[in-house]
Write an enzyme that holds these catalytic residues in place. Structure first.
Site, PDB file in Angstrom:
ATOM      1  N   ARG A   1      -0.446 -28.603  48.711  1.00 34.05           N
ATOM      2  CA  ARG A   1      -0.015 -29.238  47.453  1.00 34.05           C
ATOM      3  C   ARG A   1       1.405 -29.789  47.591  1.00 34.05           C
ATOM      4  O   ARG A   1       1.760 -30.804  46.998  1.00 34.05           O
ATOM      5  CB  ARG A   1      -0.101 -28.268  46.268  1.00 34.05           C
ATOM      6  CG  ARG A   1       0.745 -27.029  46.424  1.00 34.05           C
ATOM      7  CD  ARG A   1       0.710 -26.121  45.201  1.00 34.05           C
ATOM      8  NE  ARG A   1       1.265 -24.818  45.522  1.00 34.05           N
ATOM      9  CZ  ARG A   1       1.946 -24.069  44.674  1.00 34.05           C
ATOM     10  NH1 ARG A   1       2.151 -24.457  43.444  1.00 34.05           N
ATOM     11  NH2 ARG A   1       2.416 -22.892  45.044  1.00 34.05           N
TER      12      ARG A   1
ATOM     13  N   GLU B   1      -7.572 -32.279  29.975  1.00 32.29           N
ATOM     14  CA  GLU B   1      -8.018 -32.871  31.245  1.00 32.29           C
ATOM     15  C   GLU B   1      -9.090 -33.938  31.044  1.00 32.29           C
ATOM     16  O   GLU B   1      -9.163 -34.903  31.801  1.00 32.29           O
ATOM     17  CB  GLU B   1      -8.520 -31.780  32.193  1.00 32.29           C
ATOM     18  CG  GLU B   1      -7.450 -30.771  32.612  1.00 32.29           C
ATOM     19  CD  GLU B   1      -7.204 -29.674  31.569  1.00 32.29           C
ATOM     20  OE1 GLU B   1      -7.965 -29.616  30.573  1.00 32.29           O
ATOM     21  OE2 GLU B   1      -6.272 -28.875  31.750  1.00 32.29           O
TER      22      GLU B   1
ATOM     23  N   PHE C   1      -9.961 -27.236  36.580  1.00 30.33           N
ATOM     24  CA  PHE C   1      -9.943 -28.051  35.358  1.00 30.33           C
ATOM     25  C   PHE C   1     -10.167 -29.534  35.649  1.00 30.33           C
ATOM     26  O   PHE C   1     -10.569 -30.292  34.764  1.00 30.33           O
ATOM     27  CB  PHE C   1      -8.635 -27.813  34.599  1.00 30.33           C
ATOM     28  CG  PHE C   1      -8.290 -26.354  34.521  1.00 30.33           C
ATOM     29  CD1 PHE C   1      -9.204 -25.456  33.995  1.00 30.33           C
ATOM     30  CD2 PHE C   1      -7.091 -25.867  35.027  1.00 30.33           C
ATOM     31  CE1 PHE C   1      -8.926 -24.092  33.974  1.00 30.33           C
ATOM     32  CE2 PHE C   1      -6.808 -24.509  34.999  1.00 30.33           C
ATOM     33  CZ  PHE C   1      -7.723 -23.615  34.468  1.00 30.33           C
TER      34      PHE C   1
ATOM     35  N   HIS D   1      -4.707 -25.785  43.805  1.00 28.98           N
ATOM     36  CA  HIS D   1      -5.100 -24.418  43.462  1.00 28.98           C
ATOM     37  C   HIS D   1      -6.607 -24.223  43.572  1.00 28.98           C
ATOM     38  O   HIS D   1      -7.245 -23.609  42.717  1.00 28.98           O
ATOM     39  CB  HIS D   1      -4.603 -24.049  42.057  1.00 28.98           C
ATOM     40  CG  HIS D   1      -3.111 -23.968  41.952  1.00 28.98           C
ATOM     41  ND1 HIS D   1      -2.293 -25.061  42.170  1.00 28.98           N
ATOM     42  CD2 HIS D   1      -2.285 -22.931  41.663  1.00 28.98           C
ATOM     43  CE1 HIS D   1      -1.034 -24.705  42.034  1.00 28.98           C
ATOM     44  NE2 HIS D   1      -0.995 -23.416  41.729  1.00 28.98           N
TER      45      HIS D   1
ATOM     46  N   ASP E   1      -4.210 -14.890  40.158  1.00 28.15           N
ATOM     47  CA  ASP E   1      -4.746 -15.404  38.885  1.00 28.15           C
ATOM     48  C   ASP E   1      -6.232 -15.075  38.712  1.00 28.15           C
ATOM     49  O   ASP E   1      -6.744 -15.053  37.595  1.00 28.15           O
ATOM     50  CB  ASP E   1      -4.538 -16.921  38.776  1.00 28.15           C
ATOM     51  CG  ASP E   1      -3.161 -17.267  38.215  1.00 28.15           C
ATOM     52  OD1 ASP E   1      -2.451 -16.327  37.798  1.00 28.15           O
ATOM     53  OD2 ASP E   1      -2.810 -18.461  38.195  1.00 28.15           O
TER      54      ASP E   1
ATOM     55  N   ARG F   1      -2.871 -23.775  46.934  1.00 24.14           N
ATOM     56  CA  ARG F   1      -1.623 -23.239  46.392  1.00 24.14           C
ATOM     57  C   ARG F   1      -0.800 -22.559  47.492  1.00 24.14           C
ATOM     58  O   ARG F   1       0.426 -22.681  47.529  1.00 24.14           O
ATOM     59  CB  ARG F   1      -1.951 -22.207  45.314  1.00 24.14           C
ATOM     60  CG  ARG F   1      -0.768 -21.378  44.867  1.00 24.14           C
ATOM     61  CD  ARG F   1      -1.148 -20.404  43.757  1.00 24.14           C
ATOM     62  NE  ARG F   1       0.008 -19.616  43.367  1.00 24.14           N
ATOM     63  CZ  ARG F   1       0.329 -18.449  43.913  1.00 24.14           C
ATOM     64  NH1 ARG F   1      -0.426 -17.920  44.867  1.00 24.14           N
ATOM     65  NH2 ARG F   1       1.402 -17.782  43.522  1.00 24.14           N
TER      66      ARG F   1
END
Lengths: 284, 312
Positions: B8, B56, B81, B107, B115, B165
């Site tokens: 990223r 989104e 998303f 991610h 998460d 990530r």
């Protein structure tokens, strides 16, 4: 507007209505109800208010229209054909396998269609993107979108509304065709979005409530939007679903089916009479 | 192999680098700019960055509208998303009209870590791969991420990028060549081919070392473009090594393993062992521990390679 100008646009609207019936009869499917209710709006846009050129449909400076309620493609195709984007004779091929006239608007295959649409709620967002592109490029084109009153139950419409106001997209005009009916019944019974005007107002729009079948009111509302005061505009249009064909008016079952031969003949006879009456007025 | 940089990060930096010379593209994000790393572009080119807020679906359709007016658009969010929530907007507003939108999803996969399951997207490659005309790519390091962005700016049409990530070792040097749809042979071998993508490429190289110690010579492929898959290279692997193992940080259904199997089944059937998450959701934890837990380890890849060889 003078009477002559109004009658000319009324005449176009009734020609579009006849096109709609011809299309959905030949396709033996499609959505006549909500198409008939937006014929006057499309007439005013494509024959008076929009800066467009059928000979140059990709002109980057043109005004754009996104039919967010894409199932009403028969009305859009009628308007585009009448305006000269493609032959009126092609309208009978709607929804046929070998036709370019897709069941829902297809920007890649149909001259004059600015955005592919049909999945409800997405068109107003795409219109946002176009309006934003206009701001980035410092062009002064307008972007119009037409939503259904059932469609605005989609959450994305309100994401888009927030966005349009946040980015001060005053080059965006959203028509909401409030015909009061959706597939499962009256909107007030299925899922009421009322008060629609107050909602758009709260989201930061200029809001005008008009009669969807009054040429002058449609034109005046668009003129006000063109003043561009830093806010997007919502034009709430009180309409009659199936407008112009008496047996289709306010009858929910005409949302998504084609008429049989007898019904199509009756509808066309009624619309032809109206067209003749308006032609006489226009031609003196 | 000293530096560790997340893909990223490579993406975010590349946007700024190419943004200097290419003034025509814009970047959208849905309130995750700090995490997706579009924040660098936001700071460098404020007037070309548009936050859509946490919406989104609207973002993808706005991207479509911008692209319909001639803009090249990067739309960024977490894979969950972007590909997940906004799948239908991507399908109907972007892929169907073939608009020039680059979906930059970060991610992705288990390596999101702590998460947990709700944010560990293990289905995105499958979702995006089924869309006609969609290019699907995932870089194995930050350098490759940069090349991908460069290539994306020269390509007209919808693309999906899967970035991670987690900071991971840099494997490529800046001068290596890169082409969309052309896999990279990182290690030659004759007994089995390990075809990996994303963060699993590093694991594949480790597995090849383990196998090497057992006298098994594994070929290792970095298949950075999952669609269009490098058909020629997959068939070459099938023909020359006779067995294949695929490794991805994704469900075993629909991703790289499926793409490789489709080619092999179609033209030159050989055993293919697919390593990925086995139709399970993720869970919270440290990325390294999760890789072990879900079988995305060098040891498991080596074991599966031996299994594949036995089936020859």
């Amino acid at each position: 507007m003078n009477t002559q100008e109004i009658n000319k646009l009324k005449l176009v609207a009734y020609k579009i209505r006849k096109d709609i019936i011809v299309e959905v009869f030949n396709a033996a499917s499609g959505h006549p109800g909500g198409s008939l209710s937006i014929a006057d709006i499309l007439s005013v846009l494509y024959f008076k208010e929009m800066n467009i050129d059928p000979k140059n449909p990709q002109n980057p400076d043109r005004d754009r229209l996104v039919l967010s309620k894409g199932h009403c493609a028969p009305a859009l195709y009628g308007a585009l054909a009448e305006r000269g984007y493609f032959p009126v004779e092609d309208l009978v091929t709607l929804r046929k396998t070998d036709s370019y006239l897709e069941g829902h608007p297809d920007m890649k295959g149909i001259p004059g269609v600015d955005m592919s649409s049909g999945s409800l709620g997405q068109g107003i967002s795409a219109a946002n993107g176009m309006a934003l592109a206009g701001k980035i490029d410092k062009k002064d084109y307008m972007v119009y979108t037409i939503l259904g009153d059932g469609e605005i139950e989609e959450g994305q419409v309100w994401e888009a509304a927030m966005y349009a106001a946040h980015y001060k997209l005053d080059n965006l005009v959203a028509f909401v065709d409030v015909n009061g009916l959706q597939i499962d019944g009256p909107t007030k019974e299925v899922m009421s979005a009322e008060p629609i005007d107050k909602k758009f107002e709260a989201f930061g729009f200029n809001v005008y409530i008009i009669d969807a079948h009054d040429i002058e009111q449609i034109s005046e509302a668009v003129q006000k939007a063109k003043n561009k005061n830093g806010k997007p505009t919502a034009i709430i249009c009180k309409s009659t679903k199936g407008k112009g064909v008496s047996f289709m008016e306010n009858v929910g079952s005409w949302h998504g089916k084609g008429p049989n031969k007898e019904e199509a003949d009756a509808a066309i006879a009624e619309l032809d009479a109206k067209i003749k009456e308006l032609e006489e007025k226009v031609n003196g | 192999m000293a530096d560790k940089i997340a893909t990223r990060e490579g993406f975010g930096k590349a946007l700024v680098e190419f943004g200097e010379t290419n003034k025509d593209f814009v970047v959208l994000d849905a309130d995750l700019a700090d995490a997706t790393k579009t924040v660098y572009f936001k700071k460098a080119f404020t007037e070309r960055f548009f936050d859509t807020g946490i919406a989104e679906g609207n973002m993808m359709s706005v991207a479509a509208g911008l692209a319909a007016c001639g803009k090249t658009v990067f739309a960024s969010s977490f894979a969950m998303f972007a590909a997940g929530r906004a799948f239908e907007q991507i399908r109907n507003s972007i892929a169907y009209p073939k608009l020039n939108v680059k979906i930059a999803a970060t991610h992705a996969g288990l390596s999101v870590g702590e998460d947990g399951a709700t944010h560990q997207c293990l289905e995105d490659v499958g979702l995006m791969r089924t869309l006609p005309g969609m290019v699907v790519m995932t870089p194995s390091d930050a350098v490759q991420a940069r090349w991908m962005i460069k290539a994306a700016l020269e390509y007209q049409g919808p693309m999906y990028f899967r970035f991670a990530r987690l900071a991971t070792p840099v494997m490529y040097d800046d001068n290596t060549s890169f082409e969309i749809g052309k896999g990279v042979v990182l290690k030659e071998g004759t007994d089995v081919s390990i075809i990996a993508c994303g963060l699993m490429v590093e694991k594949a190289l480790e597995a090849a070392e383990i196998l090497n110690q057992k006298g098994i010579y594994a070929r290792v492929i970095d298949m950075h473009t999952i669609k269009p898959i490098d058909r020629e290279l997959v068939l070459k692997c099938a023909k020359e090594t006779g067995a294949i193992v695929t490794v991805e940080e994704h469900n075993i259904y629909g991703g790289l393993g499926s793409a490789v199997s489709e080619v092999v089944c179609d033209e030159y059937p050989v055993p293919v062992k697919i390593i990925g998450t086995e139709d399970k959701f993720g869970t919270s934890g440290k990325p390294a521990e999760l890789f072990e837990l879900y079988g995305l380890s060098a040891e498991n890849i080596a074991t599966k390679a031996l299994d594949a060889i036995k089936l020859k």
